[in-house]
Design a protein around this motif. Structure first.
Motif, mmCIF file in Angstrom:
data_model
loop_
_atom_site.group_PDB
_atom_site.id
_atom_site.type_symbol
_atom_site.label_atom_id
_atom_site.label_comp_id
_atom_site.label_asym_id
_atom_site.label_seq_id
_atom_site.Cartn_x
_atom_site.Cartn_y
_atom_site.Cartn_z
ATOM 1 N N LEU A 1 36.428 34.469 49.194
ATOM 2 C CA LEU A 1 35.664 35.529 48.535
ATOM 3 C C LEU A 1 35.314 35.195 47.091
ATOM 4 N N SER A 2 35.485 33.958 46.694
ATOM 5 C CA SER A 2 35.236 33.589 45.295
ATOM 6 C C SER A 2 33.817 33.907 44.848
ATOM 7 N N ASP A 3 32.827 33.554 45.668
ATOM 8 C CA ASP A 3 31.436 33.793 45.271
ATOM 9 C C ASP A 3 31.169 35.278 45.059
ATOM 10 N N ALA A 4 31.662 36.115 45.963
ATOM 11 C CA ALA A 4 31.448 37.561 45.844
ATOM 12 C C ALA A 4 32.129 38.119 44.602
ATOM 13 N N ILE B 1 35.266 45.258 34.605
ATOM 14 C CA ILE B 1 35.437 43.992 35.311
ATOM 15 C C ILE B 1 36.547 44.107 36.360
ATOM 16 N N MET B 2 37.645 44.765 36.009
ATOM 17 C CA MET B 2 38.739 44.919 36.959
ATOM 18 C C MET B 2 38.315 45.772 38.155
ATOM 19 N N LYS B 3 37.543 46.822 37.905
ATOM 20 C CA LYS B 3 37.047 47.651 39.008
ATOM 21 C C LYS B 3 36.092 46.861 39.897
ATOM 22 N N ALA B 4 35.305 45.982 39.301
ATOM 23 C CA ALA B 4 34.380 45.154 40.074
ATOM 24 C C ALA B 4 35.141 44.234 41.023
ATOM 25 N N VAL B 5 36.238 43.643 40.525
ATOM 26 C CA VAL B 5 37.060 42.782 41.381
ATOM 27 C C VAL B 5 37.664 43.596 42.520
ATOM 28 N N GLN B 6 38.207 44.752 42.193
ATOM 29 C CA GLN B 6 38.838 45.590 43.209
ATOM 30 C C GLN B 6 37.851 46.044 44.279
ATOM 31 N N SER B 7 36.594 46.240 43.892
ATOM 32 C CA SER B 7 35.608 46.738 44.849
ATOM 33 C C SER B 7 35.278 45.714 45.926
ATOM 34 N N VAL B 8 35.366 44.433 45.599
ATOM 35 C CA VAL B 8 35.009 43.400 46.589
ATOM 36 C C VAL B 8 36.214 42.622 47.104
ATOM 37 N N ALA C 1 30.316 39.823 41.276
ATOM 38 C CA ALA C 1 30.695 41.183 40.870
ATOM 39 C C ALA C 1 31.143 41.218 39.408
ATOM 40 N N THR C 2 31.919 40.220 38.980
ATOM 41 C CA THR C 2 32.396 40.225 37.590
ATOM 42 C C THR C 2 31.250 39.968 36.615
ATOM 43 N N ARG C 3 30.314 39.125 36.993
ATOM 44 C CA ARG C 3 29.151 38.890 36.118
ATOM 45 C C ARG C 3 28.326 40.164 35.979
ATOM 46 N N ALA C 4 28.151 40.885 37.085
ATOM 47 C CA ALA C 4 27.396 42.142 37.034
ATOM 48 C C ALA C 4 28.093 43.159 36.138
ATOM 49 N N ALA C 5 29.419 43.040 36.017
ATOM 50 C CA ALA C 5 30.189 43.979 35.197
ATOM 51 C C ALA C 5 30.274 43.552 33.736
#
Length: 238
Positions: A139-142, A195-202, A146-150
């Motif tokens: 899941l690294s790419d996802a 950023i942490m929420k973005a990681v948790q979401s995916v 997500a972190t870049r978007a955040a």
């Protein structure tokens, strides 16, 4: 009679080129007793950002050093000047607090050291956090997207394995991946939660990523666009 104040140990983390890792460790050890560990990693920023920071297409070394708190400013200055961290692309170094440490190691590091008067507060205190996200490797790419978007501009990836975690897995009702990635992101504090929420979401515990994300405060930071100038020893020509 007032009790004698003792120094404390803390952690200095540096992300530099493989060639510079041993140079840094030797330079720090010339100043004081330190304990150093190093391991390989790779950058995650987009190519244009990586090229600007001098990180593209190259492996990086993470150097983790246990240092005396009273020497924090001096050792950051040594890192800046021995590796020229005031130049774009040379690397980054920062410190984080330790709450506990083996007494034998702590004594070896801080013995004969006197705490700085008034503490050792640095100018970047409480402005940055280090985020560590651990998730299934596939899941690294996802996660990176997500972190870049955040708001994250990049990070550092380390390959790892999950060991002996059955008790936690049973308690939370998930199975953690054996082959994992650890993503380290140094970020301004105001972006941390997004950023942490973005990681948790995916890739959170309740997703296919079965991931864990945490953060820790950064006390001081030098390198790539930070306040390295205050640690820099300028030459007569400058």
């Amino acid at each position: 009679m007032p009790q004698k104040q003792t120094d404390k140990a803390k952690l200095m983390i540096s992300i530099v080129s493989p060639d510079d890792a041993s140079v840094l460790a030797e330079a720090l050890s010339e100043e004081t007793r330190c304990l150093h560990f190093t391991f390989l990693a790779r950058g995650t920023a987009k190519s244009n950002v990586m090229e600007y920071f001098g990180l593209s297409g190259a492996e990086k070394n993470i150097v983790v050093s246990v240092i005396p708190e009273s020497m924090e400013r001096r050792l950051l200055s040594v890192a800046v000047n021995s590796l020229k961290l005031y130049l774009v692309g040379k690397g980054i170094a920062f410190t984080v607090p330790l709450t506990a440490l083996s007494s034998l190691i702590a004594n070896a590091v801080v013995a004969d050291k006197i705490p700085a008067k008034g503490g050792n507060k640095m100018s970047t205190a409480n402005k940055y956090d280090l985020i560590a996200a651990v998730y299934r490797q596939e899941l690294s790419d996802a996660v990176l997207e997500a972190t870049r978007a955040a708001g994250a501009v990049g990070g550092t990836l380390v390959h790892a394995r999950t060991l002996s975690s059955a008790g936690v897995e049973q308690f939370v009702g998930v199975t953690l991946g054996a082959e994992t990635e650890i993503l380290l992101i140094l970020t301004k504090r105001e972006l941390r939660n997004d950023i942490m929420k973005a990681v948790q979401s995916v890739a959170g515990l309740k997703t296919d990523g079965s991931g864990v994300v945490l953060s820790m405060p950064v006390d001081a930071l030098v390198g790539i666009g930070t306040t390295s100038d205050e640690y820099r020893e300028k030459t007569e020509e400058e």
